[in-house]
Design a protein around this motif. Structure first.
Motif: not given
Length: 300
Positions: A204-212, A255-257, A263-270, A291-299
């Motif tokens: 993972t590369y994070r150019p800012s605290k809210s985005f990677g 993306y972490s507002p 919010i985690d959005l990914a795509g690729g190959y199965a 494939f495509l994947r969408l994930e939400f996390r909250a803590k």
């Protein structure tokens, strides 16, 4: 043999592997003064596009896969730094219809019961049990399982390098009911992170605290019991144990507002999907597909 091992590793993502769950809590620069998160909500959806499902070199038709997952957990303080973890988890795979004798869906409904030992806001050691039903449709004693995962995280270099070791036991799994677990997380600086943790190794590369942005892999799936079917052929697949796995290569962004939500959005190959009826020695594998994947996390 290679994909049999991948199938076993993929089943950890449902049966309670601690590797993926531990990594987000290995926060750099934590101290005993930081607040321990007590509530989590995670929801995920993924779609693997159609590809041929094959057994013995014969195609049984094209099949897609759709996964939906929800998890809620809460920590109760027993005595600092020990917490009781309780929660609920639901995971479901739906599949396109083919002429193959494989399920059209697989699902798990489980409680989460565990003990967490904290170091500041970081998870230092734990033992988790996920008793529930891992089934096609029918709920009964044959589909009951209680996977157990335990682990310990070590700081090899403060704020930079962490080691995880543990084990997972799942007696519904077709082979190797007990598996050792190990992984590393390396953070050379605030922007880069290398996470060698199953089921989601990534860089993972994070150019800012809210985005990677990241690239890596995913192992999805689990171990289940199929329903009884008097018409199924071969007969040894009637009420059989099955290890379902998806082995994916991906790239995406997080993306972490705010600190507590992402919010985690990914795509690729199965690269491959597999129905491994291990105890019946019967296997169905799919061709590669996007494939495509969408994930939400909250803590909190």
């Amino acid at each position: 043999m290679k994909f049999a091992v991948l199938s076993l590793l993929a089943s950890l993502s449902v049966t309670g592997t601690a590797l993926a769950a531990t990594e987000p809590e290995l926060s750099a620069g934590s101290s005993s003064e930081e607040k321990v998160s007590t509530d989590w909500v995670e929801t995920e959806s993924s779609y693997v596009f159609e590809s041929n499902l094959v057994h013995g070199g014969v195609s049984f038709g094209e099949q897609y896969s759709f996964q939906s997952r929800f998890e809620y957990e809460h920590r109760f303080l027993i005595k600092d730094p020990i917490y009781l973890r309780l929660g609920l988890a639901y995971n479901r795979f739906d599949f396109g219809h083919t002429v193959a004798p494989v399920p059209v869906h697989l699902q798990s409904m489980a409680a989460i019961i565990g003990i967490d030992y904290m170091h500041g806001s970081d998870l230092a050691a734990f033992i988790w049990v996920k008793p529930g039903f891992y089934t096609e449709e029918h709920i009964g004693i044959a589909s009951f399982d209680a996977p157990i995962t335990l682990g310990r995280a070590f700081t090899l270099q403060p704020d930079h390098l962490y080691l995880f070791v543990g084990a997972n036991a799942d007696f519904l799994r077709g082979d190797y009911p007990v598996l050792p677990l190990a992984g590393l997380v390396w953070r050379p600086n605030d922007q880069w992170e290398v996470s060698a943790l199953v089921p989601e190794p990534r860089v993972t590369y994070r150019p800012s605290k809210s985005f990677g942005v990241y690239a890596g892999g995913e192992l999805a799936g689990g171990s289940f019991r199929t329903d009884h079917d008097q018409t199924i052929l071969p007969r040894k697949l009637d009420g059989a144990q099955v290890d379902y796995s998806e082995y994916r290569a991906n790239a995406g962004f997080v993306y972490s507002p705010c600190q507590n939500f992402s919010i985690d959005l990914a795509g690729g190959y199965a690269i491959q999907r597999q129905f491994a009826f291990t105890r019946a020695d019967y296997y169905f594998r799919s061709d590669p597909a996007p494939f495509l994947r969408l994930e939400f996390r909250a803590k909190f």
